[in-house]
Design a protein around this motif. Structure first.
Motif, PDB file in Angstrom:
ATOM      1  N   TYR A  95     -11.736  -4.161   1.441  1.00 34.06           N
ATOM      2  CA  TYR A  95     -11.038  -4.910   2.641  1.00 34.06           C
ATOM      3  C   TYR A  95     -12.189  -5.172   3.577  1.00 34.06           C
ATOM      4  CZ  TYR A  95      -6.433  -2.879   1.134  1.00 34.06           C
ATOM      5  OH  TYR A  95      -5.989  -1.528  -0.103  1.00 34.06           O
TER       6      TYR A  95
ATOM      7  N   ASN B 125     -11.524   3.459   0.016  1.00 37.58           N
ATOM      8  CA  ASN B 125     -11.019   2.535  -0.233  1.00 37.58           C
ATOM      9  C   ASN B 125     -10.886   1.436   1.144  1.00 37.58           C
ATOM     10  OD1 ASN B 125      -9.121   3.828  -1.347  1.00 37.58           O
ATOM     11  ND2 ASN B 125      -8.824   5.368   0.459  1.00 37.58           N
TER      12      ASN B 125
ATOM     13  N   ALA C 276      -1.968   9.816  -7.539  1.00 40.58           N
ATOM     14  CA  ALA C 276      -3.087   9.002  -6.533  1.00 40.58           C
ATOM     15  C   ALA C 276      -2.655   9.284  -5.147  1.00 40.58           C
ATOM     16  CB  ALA C 276      -3.399   7.576  -6.236  1.00 40.58           C
ATOM     17  N   ARG C 277      -3.545   9.557  -4.364  1.00 33.26           N
ATOM     18  CA  ARG C 277      -3.684   9.339  -2.642  1.00 33.26           C
ATOM     19  C   ARG C 277      -3.500   8.126  -2.127  1.00 33.26           C
ATOM     20  NH1 ARG C 277      -8.527  13.457  -0.384  1.00 33.26           N
ATOM     21  NH2 ARG C 277      -9.813  13.267  -2.473  1.00 33.26           N
ATOM     22  N   TYR C 278      -3.799   7.306  -2.470  1.00 37.70           N
ATOM     23  CA  TYR C 278      -3.908   6.042  -1.919  1.00 37.70           C
ATOM     24  C   TYR C 278      -3.592   4.954  -3.154  1.00 37.70           C
ATOM     25  CZ  TYR C 278      -4.572   1.864   0.479  1.00 37.70           C
ATOM     26  OH  TYR C 278      -4.746   0.426   0.834  1.00 37.70           O
ATOM     27  N   THR C 279      -2.028   3.950  -3.238  1.00 40.61           N
ATOM     28  CA  THR C 279      -2.028   2.945  -4.495  1.00 40.61           C
ATOM     29  C   THR C 279      -2.143   2.086  -4.173  1.00 40.61           C
ATOM     30  OG1 THR C 279      -1.368   4.562  -5.876  1.00 40.61           O
ATOM     31  CG2 THR C 279      -1.197   3.102  -6.268  1.00 40.61           C
ATOM     32  N   VAL C 280      -2.908   0.429  -4.407  1.00 43.41           N
ATOM     33  CA  VAL C 280      -2.274  -0.385  -3.691  1.00 43.41           C
ATOM     34  C   VAL C 280      -2.349  -1.624  -5.005  1.00 43.41           C
ATOM     35  CG1 VAL C 280      -4.887  -0.623  -3.791  1.00 43.41           C
ATOM     36  CG2 VAL C 280      -2.951  -2.154  -1.917  1.00 43.41           C
ATOM     37  N   LEU C 281      -1.309  -2.808  -4.604  1.00 46.52           N
ATOM     38  CA  LEU C 281      -1.324  -3.911  -4.974  1.00 46.52           C
ATOM     39  C   LEU C 281      -1.456  -4.954  -4.471  1.00 46.52           C
ATOM     40  CD1 LEU C 281       2.998  -3.064  -7.163  1.00 46.52           C
ATOM     41  CD2 LEU C 281       0.294  -2.609  -7.953  1.00 46.52           C
TER      42      LEU C 281
ATOM     43  N   ARG D 294      -7.138  10.566   3.246  1.00 48.26           N
ATOM     44  CA  ARG D 294      -8.588  10.774   1.874  1.00 48.26           C
ATOM     45  C   ARG D 294      -9.713  11.747   1.949  1.00 48.26           C
ATOM     46  NH1 ARG D 294      -8.982   6.026   6.218  1.00 48.26           N
ATOM     47  NH2 ARG D 294     -11.290   6.408   6.864  1.00 48.26           N
TER      48      ARG D 294
ATOM     49  N   GLU E 137      -8.062   4.842  -5.133  1.00 47.92           N
ATOM     50  CA  GLU E 137      -8.631   5.375  -4.640  1.00 47.92           C
ATOM     51  C   GLU E 137     -10.148   5.444  -5.880  1.00 47.92           C
ATOM     52  OE1 GLU E 137      -7.072   7.741  -4.466  1.00 47.92           O
ATOM     53  OE2 GLU E 137      -6.486   9.574  -5.127  1.00 47.92           O
TER      54      GLU E 137
ATOM     55  N   PHE F   5       1.267   6.297  -8.633  1.00 49.00           N
ATOM     56  CA  PHE F   5       1.758   6.162  -7.890  1.00 49.00           C
ATOM     57  C   PHE F   5       2.857   7.986  -7.596  1.00 49.00           C
ATOM     58  CE2 PHE F   5       2.626   1.947  -9.695  1.00 49.00           C
ATOM     59  CZ  PHE F   5       2.449   1.260  -8.270  1.00 49.00           C
TER      60      PHE F   5
ATOM     61  N   SER G 213       1.017  -1.159  -0.079  1.00 48.46           N
ATOM     62  CA  SER G 213      -0.029  -0.231   0.022  1.00 48.46           C
ATOM     63  C   SER G 213       0.634   0.696  -0.122  1.00 48.46           C
ATOM     64  CB  SER G 213      -0.997  -0.026   1.233  1.00 48.46           C
ATOM     65  OG  SER G 213      -1.743  -1.117   1.229  1.00 48.46           O
ATOM     66  N   HIS G 214       0.344   2.106  -0.832  1.00 49.47           N
ATOM     67  CA  HIS G 214       0.882   3.375  -0.434  1.00 49.47           C
ATOM     68  C   HIS G 214       0.327   4.305  -0.265  1.00 49.47           C
ATOM     69  CE1 HIS G 214       2.440  -0.057  -3.452  1.00 49.47           C
ATOM     70  NE2 HIS G 214       3.366   0.651  -4.010  1.00 49.47           N
ATOM     71  N   PHE G 215       0.577   5.289   0.710  1.00 54.64           N
ATOM     72  CA  PHE G 215      -0.228   6.399   1.203  1.00 54.64           C
ATOM     73  C   PHE G 215       0.862   7.285   0.937  1.00 54.64           C
ATOM     74  CE2 PHE G 215      -1.260   2.819   4.192  1.00 54.64           C
ATOM     75  CZ  PHE G 215      -2.133   2.525   4.070  1.00 54.64           C
ATOM     76  N   ARG G 216       0.209   8.688   0.131  1.00 55.54           N
ATOM     77  CA  ARG G 216       0.639   9.844  -0.028  1.00 55.54           C
ATOM     78  C   ARG G 216      -0.404  10.869   0.622  1.00 55.54           C
ATOM     79  NH1 ARG G 216       0.754  13.866  -4.597  1.00 55.54           N
ATOM     80  NH2 ARG G 216      -1.553  13.110  -5.161  1.00 55.54           N
ATOM     81  N   ALA G 217      -2.000  10.675   0.582  1.00 54.67           N
ATOM     82  CA  ALA G 217      -2.166  11.478   0.621  1.00 54.67           C
ATOM     83  C   ALA G 217      -3.305  10.927   1.671  1.00 54.67           C
ATOM     84  CB  ALA G 217      -2.854  12.828   0.146  1.00 54.67           C
TER      85      ALA G 217
END
Lengths: 461, 199
Positions: B128, B124, B158-163, A276, B118, B155, A270-274
């Motif tokens: 899960y 998000n 986006a604010r949230y990117t998930v694999l 939600r 997102e 990457f 998981s990549h958290f940048r900002a």
């Protein structure tokens, strides 16, 4: 604090043959899984070198990258905090929670918060922290035991132990020790905690300066629920976790899970940048001795560690002594070189919990020279008079004997005679550490020196 | 001085002599064909492929594979579902979802991963809290390895990117692999071309 007696603690673990055998075999299976994963990647050694070089570059420019990270993260709407030590970290986290009336926190596995002893600190202030990683939750339920491995925290427990523990704590069937049933019981008992939590906490595997984002790798998805369900997400991260660019992640993600468990990647990356919409995100950057270690010429490269646990899985001492015997959040070979920098007196025995076989160094995905650092710590411990009396006396005697060839030959001949002629009870006693868990080999009839003098001496002297 | 300034000053004083940042190659030569490789990797991670022959209705396919599912939350136009997911809503409501249907942004053949931001997930937590996750994937949107994946703009933007690489899993009890640890119990991928008018 009293020095950790790793050897005595290991004796307790070893006393239970079943546990020791499972621990040894299971961790060796993980090591074999790592080897198979490596064999599928032709560029494996190149990746290790790249990872090591990227980390070296980052650590030698760490201040600039930390500033860049802070700037980008702040611009993304993330609140960045700085903590010099564990106390300050706990205070900051406590204040964030107090200001928002947080009473319950769901937390994913984080060695750093364990390092900071955060849970008891928050508990005293009326904040309950629930561990969401199954292994870490098992340890928490078991009278707040620390994790015994940084990737598989409850690896020292057998299914029967978990069945008993769950029967006592979460009311599962004490007679059913099927891991599938137990994992399901864990899931069912954690779910309400996820849904009730006022805040979520995670650590981070990587901070990326270029984007101000951070990456969390888990298999259970627990970090993702912790971060994406409650309105508040706090991530506690050591300052050494930085890497410069997003593209560097390709190298590290390819190495991490393969080195840890043998799988190509963790189930969730998981990549958290900002934050939600409507959410709040905080990052606490923690030093706690890291900047000081950066200045230690022989030891700074230990900051490259990506916490994969490969060195533990391969270490013959760790596999047979169990992680709890190290008396620290960081056990195994990496703990052996991290802990003395934190408290030399307390952890003075750890660098001796090694056979110096160098296996840890050969599996390390970021090429930390672990066994050489273990050797350096032994030197320092000996110079600072931190050796236990028995070992110090033995080494003093050895130094005198080895300094004089004539004395050395007399002693060797004498020892050989003793081991041939003395009764077992006199040889296998507590003063002879070499005889504790092994048979002393049969002494040769003559020393090499005697053989040489007899057979070759005339020709060559 | 603030803690921030003290830490940065101490780091600066203690930094070892500078070393260079290496270039990272893409390691893209001789990569296997993406779609077969993706399927093999996904299965290894515990995910499954649901075959969807031409002309088969997706809704019918889902009810065939998840006969017990009462609540199906779809955030893709290709599947109807019976539970709405609204942007910005409280994610706790999603706890009752049995099956969530989402489209992957792209996939990675090397690891069998599907990527969401997102935007795809809408909320998000959907990916899960649902018991099962169904993913539509356009097979033209598979990259060979993780190096290529990290070239993608998601990457950066986006604010949230998930694999996601298969379903939630744990092996914390005696090393026995169990799917459905904390997140979804299963992850199914359906090869289904992106509609031309949907971005």
């Amino acid at each position: 604090m009293k020095p950790v007696d790793q050897s005595a603690a290991a004796d307790e673990f070893i006393a239970d043959v079943q546990h020791e055998r499972f621990h040894d075999h299971h961790l060796w299976d993980l090591r074999k899984g790592r080897d198979q994963a490596r064999d599928h990647i032709p560029e494996w050694e190149m990746l290790r070198q790249l990872a090591s070089d990227i980390k070296a570059h980052t650590l030698t420019h760490l201040a600039d990258y930390l500033e860049e990270f802070e700037r980008k993260a702040t611009a993304n709407g993330v609140q960045v905090h700085w903590a010099q030590d564990a106390q300050e970290h706990n205070r900051i986290v406590g204040e964030i929670f107090a200001a928002r009336q947080v009473k319950t926190v769901i937390k994913s596995k984080s060695m750093l918060t364990d390092e900071c002893q955060m849970r008891p600190y928050l508990a005293e202030r009326g904040i309950t922290v629930i561990e969401s990683d199954l292994g870490e939750r098992i340890q928490q339920l078991d009278d707040d035991q620390p994790p015994s491995h940084i990737v598989v925290p409850a690896v020292h427990k057998l299914r029967g132990d978990v069945a008993k523990l769950f029967a006592r704590t979460i009311d599962s069937d004490p007679n059913n020790d099927d891991p599938k049933v137990l994992s399901e019981a864990g899931r069912q008992s954690l779910r309400p905690h996820f849904l009730a939590a006022d805040a979520g906490m995670t650590g981070a595997n990587y901070l990326i300066a270029e984007t101000g984002s951070f990456v969390v790798c888990t298999n259970e998805g627990n970090a993702d629920i912790s971060a994406n369900l409650p309105p508040l997400h706090v991530a506690s991260v050591g300052i050494e976790k930085l890497i410069p660019r997003i593209e560097d992640l390709g190298v590290f993600i390819r190495l991490l899970s393969r080195s840890a468990l043998g799988s190509p990647i963790t189930q969730y990356t998981s990549h958290f940048r900002a934050p939600r919409d409507g959410g709040e995100m905080h990052i606490v950057l923690v030093d706690n001795g890291r900047s000081a270690r950066l200045g230690m010429a022989d030891f700074w490269t230990s900051l490259k560690c990506i916490r994969c646990g490969a060195c533990m899985n391969t270490c013959p001492v760790y596999r047979r002594s169990g992680g709890l015997s190290y008396g620290s959040v960081y056990p195994g070979p990496i703990g052996v070189i991290l802990n003395p920098a934190i408290d030399l007196h307390r952890y003075r025995a750890l660098p001796f919990a090694s056979t110096m076989n160098g296996s840890c160094t050969s599996v390390c995905p970021v090429k930390i020279n672990i066994h050489e650092q273990i050797y350096q710590w032994r030197r320092i411990i000996s110079e600072k008079q931190e050796l236990p009396l028995l070992r110090r006396t033995a080494l003093d005697v050895a130094a005198k004997v080895l300094a004089s060839p004539a004395l050395f030959r007399r002693v060797i001949a004498g020892v050989d005679q003793i081991s041939r002629e003395f009764p077992r009870a006199l040889i296998y006693n507590p003063l002879n550490a070499w005889g504790l868990q092994r048979e002393i080999p049969d002494a040769p009839k003559a020393t090499f020196h005697q053989w040489w003098a007899k057979n070759r001496g005339a020709d060559h002297e | 001085m603030s803690s921030r300034d003290i830490i940065l000053a101490q780091v600066r004083v203690n930094q070892p002599p500078a070393s260079d940042l290496p270039k990272v190659p893409l390691f893209a030569a001789d990569l296997p064909s993406p779609w077969p490789q993706f399927q093999a990797s996904l299965r290894r991670m515990g995910g499954q492929i649901l075959d969807c022959p031409d002309g088969v209705n997706l809704n019918a396919l889902l009810s065939q594979h998840f006969p017990q599912a009462k609540i199906i939350a779809s955030v893709v136009p290709e599947v109807t579902g019976n539970f709405s997911v609204l942007q910005g809503e409280d994610p706790h409501r999603l706890a009752e979802v049995d099956v969530a249907v989402v489209r992957a942004r792209f996939a990675v053949a090397e690891t069998g991963s599907v990527c969401f931001t997102e935007q795809e997930l809408v909320v998000n937590a959907l990916a899960y809290l649902a018991q099962h996750l169904v993913v539509l994937l356009d097979v033209n949107e598979i990259v060979g390895n993780l190096h290529q994946a990290y070239q993608r703009a998601e990457f950066q933007m986006a604010r949230y990117t998930v694999l996601h690489s298969g379903p939630s899993a744990t092996a914390d009890i005696e090393g026995t692999l169990v799917h459905g640890a904390q997140g979804v119990r299963s992850l199914s991928v359906i090869a289904y071309q992106r509609l031309p008018n949907v971005v």
